[in-house]
Structures are given as C-alpha cells and as structure tokens.
Design a protein around this motif. Structure first.
Motif, PDB file in Angstrom:
ATOM      1  N   VAL A  39       0.900  -1.281  -0.112  1.00  0.00           N
ATOM      2  CA  VAL A  39      -0.071  -0.027  -0.076  1.00  0.00           C
ATOM      3  C   VAL A  39       0.764   1.090  -0.119  1.00  0.00           C
ATOM      4  O   VAL A  39       0.648   2.255  -0.808  1.00  0.00           O
ATOM      5  N   MET A  40       1.940   1.238   0.669  1.00  0.00           N
ATOM      6  CA  MET A  40       2.713   2.423   0.860  1.00  0.00           C
ATOM      7  C   MET A  40       3.478   2.752  -0.518  1.00  0.00           C
ATOM      8  O   MET A  40       3.591   3.899  -0.930  1.00  0.00           O
ATOM      9  N   ARG A  41       3.886   1.562  -0.948  1.00  0.00           N
ATOM     10  CA  ARG A  41       4.450   1.895  -2.401  1.00  0.00           C
ATOM     11  C   ARG A  41       3.414   2.286  -3.430  1.00  0.00           C
ATOM     12  O   ARG A  41       3.784   3.167  -4.339  1.00  0.00           O
ATOM     13  N   LEU A  42       2.150   1.897  -3.416  1.00  0.00           N
ATOM     14  CA  LEU A  42       1.185   2.320  -4.264  1.00  0.00           C
ATOM     15  C   LEU A  42       0.983   3.949  -4.285  1.00  0.00           C
ATOM     16  O   LEU A  42       0.899   4.634  -4.941  1.00  0.00           O
ATOM     17  N   VAL A  43       0.741   4.017  -2.621  1.00  0.00           N
ATOM     18  CA  VAL A  43       0.215   5.683  -2.277  1.00  0.00           C
ATOM     19  C   VAL A  43       1.558   6.478  -2.676  1.00  0.00           C
ATOM     20  O   VAL A  43       1.397   7.765  -2.616  1.00  0.00           O
ATOM     21  N   GLY A  44       2.786   5.952  -2.480  1.00  0.00           N
ATOM     22  CA  GLY A  44       4.054   6.861  -2.669  1.00  0.00           C
ATOM     23  C   GLY A  44       4.272   7.337  -4.059  1.00  0.00           C
ATOM     24  O   GLY A  44       5.073   8.361  -4.239  1.00  0.00           O
ATOM     25  N   ARG A  45       3.283   6.777  -4.998  1.00  0.00           N
ATOM     26  CA  ARG A  45       3.293   7.339  -6.269  1.00  0.00           C
ATOM     27  C   ARG A  45       2.947   8.791  -6.634  1.00  0.00           C
ATOM     28  O   ARG A  45       2.963   9.417  -7.810  1.00  0.00           O
ATOM     29  N   THR A  46       2.037   9.034  -5.572  1.00  0.00           N
ATOM     30  CA  THR A  46       1.330  10.401  -5.752  1.00  0.00           C
ATOM     31  C   THR A  46       2.011  11.527  -5.097  1.00  0.00           C
ATOM     32  O   THR A  46       2.798  10.843  -4.002  1.00  0.00           O
ATOM     33  N   SER A  47       1.996  12.409  -5.577  1.00  0.00           N
ATOM     34  CA  SER A  47       2.577  13.853  -4.846  1.00  0.00           C
ATOM     35  C   SER A  47       1.967  14.283  -3.565  1.00  0.00           C
ATOM     36  O   SER A  47       2.301  14.978  -2.582  1.00  0.00           O
ATOM     37  N   SER A  48       0.616  13.645  -3.304  1.00  0.00           N
ATOM     38  CA  SER A  48      -0.346  14.481  -2.362  1.00  0.00           C
ATOM     39  C   SER A  48       0.131  13.384  -0.916  1.00  0.00           C
ATOM     40  O   SER A  48       0.494  12.220  -1.083  1.00  0.00           O
ATOM     41  N   ARG A  49       0.195  14.068   0.229  1.00  0.00           N
ATOM     42  CA  ARG A  49       0.438  13.486   1.266  1.00  0.00           C
ATOM     43  C   ARG A  49      -0.850  13.142   2.061  1.00  0.00           C
ATOM     44  O   ARG A  49      -0.991  12.144   2.980  1.00  0.00           O
ATOM     45  N   THR A  50      -2.147  13.398   1.531  1.00  0.00           N
ATOM     46  CA  THR A  50      -3.317  12.741   2.215  1.00  0.00           C
ATOM     47  C   THR A  50      -3.464  11.600   2.083  1.00  0.00           C
ATOM     48  O   THR A  50      -3.869  10.935   3.001  1.00  0.00           O
ATOM     49  N   ASP A  51      -3.472  10.971   0.932  1.00  0.00           N
ATOM     50  CA  ASP A  51      -3.812   9.540   0.704  1.00  0.00           C
ATOM     51  C   ASP A  51      -2.569   8.689   1.689  1.00  0.00           C
ATOM     52  O   ASP A  51      -2.799   7.630   2.129  1.00  0.00           O
ATOM     53  N   ASP A  52      -1.244   9.157   1.836  1.00  0.00           N
ATOM     54  CA  ASP A  52      -0.324   8.358   2.663  1.00  0.00           C
ATOM     55  C   ASP A  52      -0.966   8.298   3.921  1.00  0.00           C
ATOM     56  O   ASP A  52      -0.982   7.454   4.613  1.00  0.00           O
ATOM     57  N   LEU A  53      -1.447   9.679   4.688  1.00  0.00           N
ATOM     58  CA  LEU A  53      -1.937   9.610   5.898  1.00  0.00           C
ATOM     59  C   LEU A  53      -3.052   8.649   6.032  1.00  0.00           C
ATOM     60  O   LEU A  53      -3.208   8.231   7.036  1.00  0.00           O
TER      61      LEU A  53
END
Length: 375
Positions: A39-53
């Motif tokens: 999941v972290m590898r997947l959301v790390g592709r985006t520039s937004s921090r919202t999906d990471d949190l």
C-alpha cells in the motif's frame, strides 16, 4: 471421566487453542507487513500526502482488528471444546461484549480521524484558513457525535432495549431544540458565513440598498461600516436573508458609459469617434478597452456606447480611472472640434415670419423658419 482425564483434556484444548492463536497471529503479522509495504508503495507514487496519512490510519486499524479476530476465533474454539466454559453463558457474553467494544472503539477512531483529516486537507488545498480554525474548534463536537453513535450500536448489539432510550433522546432533543432554537439558529448562520464565505472582512458589499465594508463577523451579528462612516450592526440571519452583492472579490470591474454628440456632426467625424474613444481608454492605465459603438439616434444626440474594464475590485481606483478617461475625452473632442450634445427643442414655422425678438436670417417669408432653444 477421572479428574486427571478432564485436566488433560482441558490442557490439550488450551494448548491447541493457544497454538492456533499463535499461528493466526503470525499470519496476521506477516500479512499486515506485506500489505503495508504494498500500500505504501502504491500511494507513494502520488505527490499528495493525504493518501499516505489515510492509508496509515486504515492500516493501523485493520491490523488490531485482525488480531482481535484471531482472539475471537480462539475463544470460540476454546468454548466449543470445554463444556465448563460453555455452561457459563454469562462469561461468554462478557468476553464477546469486550471484543465488540474493542472493535467499535477501533472503528469509531478510524472514522473520526479519517473524516477530520479529509476535511482539513480539503480546506488547506483551497486555502481556507478561517474554515480550518472553525473545523478545529468543531472537532470535539464531531468526535462526540460519532462516539455516541458507536455507543448506541454497542448497546443495541448487547440486546439492550433501545426503544425507551430512543424515546428519551427524542424527547430530550425536542426540549433542547425548543430551548436552544435562537442560539442554534445564530450558530448555524455563523457557520454559513464562515463556510460558504459570501464575504470576508474588509470587503465592500451591498445589501438592502446599503453599501458597507465588513468589519467583524460575530456568532449572532455582524458589524459593518457604511460608505458614509456610520456603523451598521445587523443580525446574521437578517443579513443572509437578503441578496448580497460582493464587490470585494471582483477580478475586474466593467464600466459602461454613454456619450452623445450633436446631430450637426459630420459623418466623417462620427465614423472616427469609436477609434478616438479607444485611443483615450488605452492611454489611461490600467484600463482595458473592450468595445465602442454608435448605438442609436437619440432625441437630441447621436449616442455612443463604450465599455472598458478596470482590474480588481477597488472602487476608488475605478472612479479615478473613469475621471481621467472623461478628462481625456473632453480634451480629444475639443481638439477634433466635436461638440457634445445637450437637450434641445427645434421648432419649424411654416410660412410665417420670425418673432420680433429673433433677428432675420434673410430667408423668404414663404420658407419654413427654424428656431432652436436649449432646455
């Protein structure tokens, strides 16, 4: 069965249950680590921090719920193998109730954190700093609401009769609503101004025939300063019930003007007037010329309409630009010998002589006489 056989059976049941729970816990631990990495590898592709949190919040809730599921499975397996525990129904209800309580607590925490995170990030993305402060002040109330909903769900799952509770809450809600009708209405109107943001402090607005700049927005009323200088205090409810025209956030102000020239103006000069007006507007920064047209034959003038824009919503700047444009138009028309029109009346006399007070123009008595008078 001898006591030793019972003890051996219970020991084997407990050991097998603990072994199954340990294996299940290991599977949950391994699966959670792999899922978190993916999941972290997947959301790390985006520039937004919202999906990471948001992903971190979801994973931090899923993992305890999975461990809780393993514990529930272990307890049910132990109960099914040990008749002594099955006979104690109250103990089974207490343990299952504890499991349900932990699960509801985890879910409510996830809902509260995710909702507040999404609202906060959305407001920050649109640059609404005042709304962020309002959200932070309302966060305890939002959390309390979801905790109450979670508590009601828990009680209902435990078999508590909810009819009386719902009736009590409804009666209390009606009484509280009647008692707090005014304050609640004021608070909702205050939130409407903060969230919808029909105007901001310092902006000039028009409402009910009044022009005023906003000085303060309170919970019950707003304070404004009219263009004449007096202070206007109006309740938020009365203010929002009217049509509000906000001139403070205009990207540019559109100015439309009409001028008239005399009918005696030659066709050549009439054709040149649109270009002359365009030159005038373009020489007065920051005005932006839009169009100019000969629009109609008025009663006493050849009427032109011209339009230009002034960047921003500063009303004083627009007036200064308009004043300079008017000066330049007068100067340009004087240089071109173009006369502005003014209201006149023209009388045609058929076959008569001029009045004694009017000098003779040398025309014959049979020709029509023209008398022009200013009005």
């Amino acid at each position: 069965m001898p006591m030793g056989g019972i003890n051996n059976t219970a020991a084997l049941a407990i050991l097998s249950t603990l072994g199954g729970m340990a294996l299940g816990a290991f599977v949950v631990w391994l699966a959670s680590r792999l899922l978190k990495r993916w999941v972290m590898r997947l959301v790390g592709r985006t520039s937004s921090r919202t999906d990471d949190l948001l992903a971190s919040l979801v994973l931090s809730t899923i993992t305890p719920l999975a461990y809780l599921g393993v514990a529930v499975w272990g307890w049910q397996s132990l109960v099914s193998e040990l008749q002594a525990l099955a006979a104690g129904a109250w103990l089974d209800r207490v343990v299952e109730g504890a499991f349900q309580l932990v699960a509801i607590v985890l879910v409510v925490r996830l809902v509260n954190s995710s909702l507040l995170l999404l609202l906060d990030r959305s407001l920050r993305r649109f640059g609404k700093d005042r709304q962020i402060a309002t959200l932070q002040s309302l966060a305890p109330m939002i959390r309390t609401l979801f905790w109450l909903l979670g508590g009601l769900v828990f009680l209902q799952n435990q078999g508590v009769e909810m009819g009386a509770i719902y009736a009590s809450l409804a009666g209390a809600g009606i009484g509280i609503g009647l008692a707090l009708k005014g304050p609640v209405s004021n608070f909702i109107n205050y939130l409407t101004i903060l969230l919808d943001q029909p105007f901001e402090i310092g902006q000039v607005i028009q409402f009910g025939g009044h022009w005023a700049s906003v000085e303060r927005v309170g919970i019950r009323s707003s304070s404004l300063r009219s263009l004449d200088g007096e202070r206007i205090v109006i309740s938020n409810e009365d203010l929002l019930s009217q049509t509000i025209r906000n001139f403070g956030d205009l990207p540019r102000r559109r100015l439309v003007h009409h001028i008239g020239v005399e009918y005696q103006t030659s066709l050549e000069k009439v054709r040149r007037i649109p270009a002359l007006l365009q030159q005038v507007v373009e020489q007065v920064p920051p005005a932006e010329f839009d169009r100019c047209h000969f629009v109609r034959f008025a009663d006493s003038a050849l009427e032109f309409e011209f339009v230009y824009f002034v960047p921003g919503g500063d009303y004083v700047l627009a007036l200064n630009v308009q004043q300079e444009v008017n000066y330049q138009i007068m100067e340009k028309f004087l240089g071109e010998a173009i006369a502005f029109a003014y209201p006149t009346q023209t009388l045609f006399l058929e076959g008569g002589s001029l009045p004694p007070a009017m000098p003779s123009t040398g025309s014959s008595a049979d020709s029509p006489q023209v008398i022009s008078s200013k009005t």
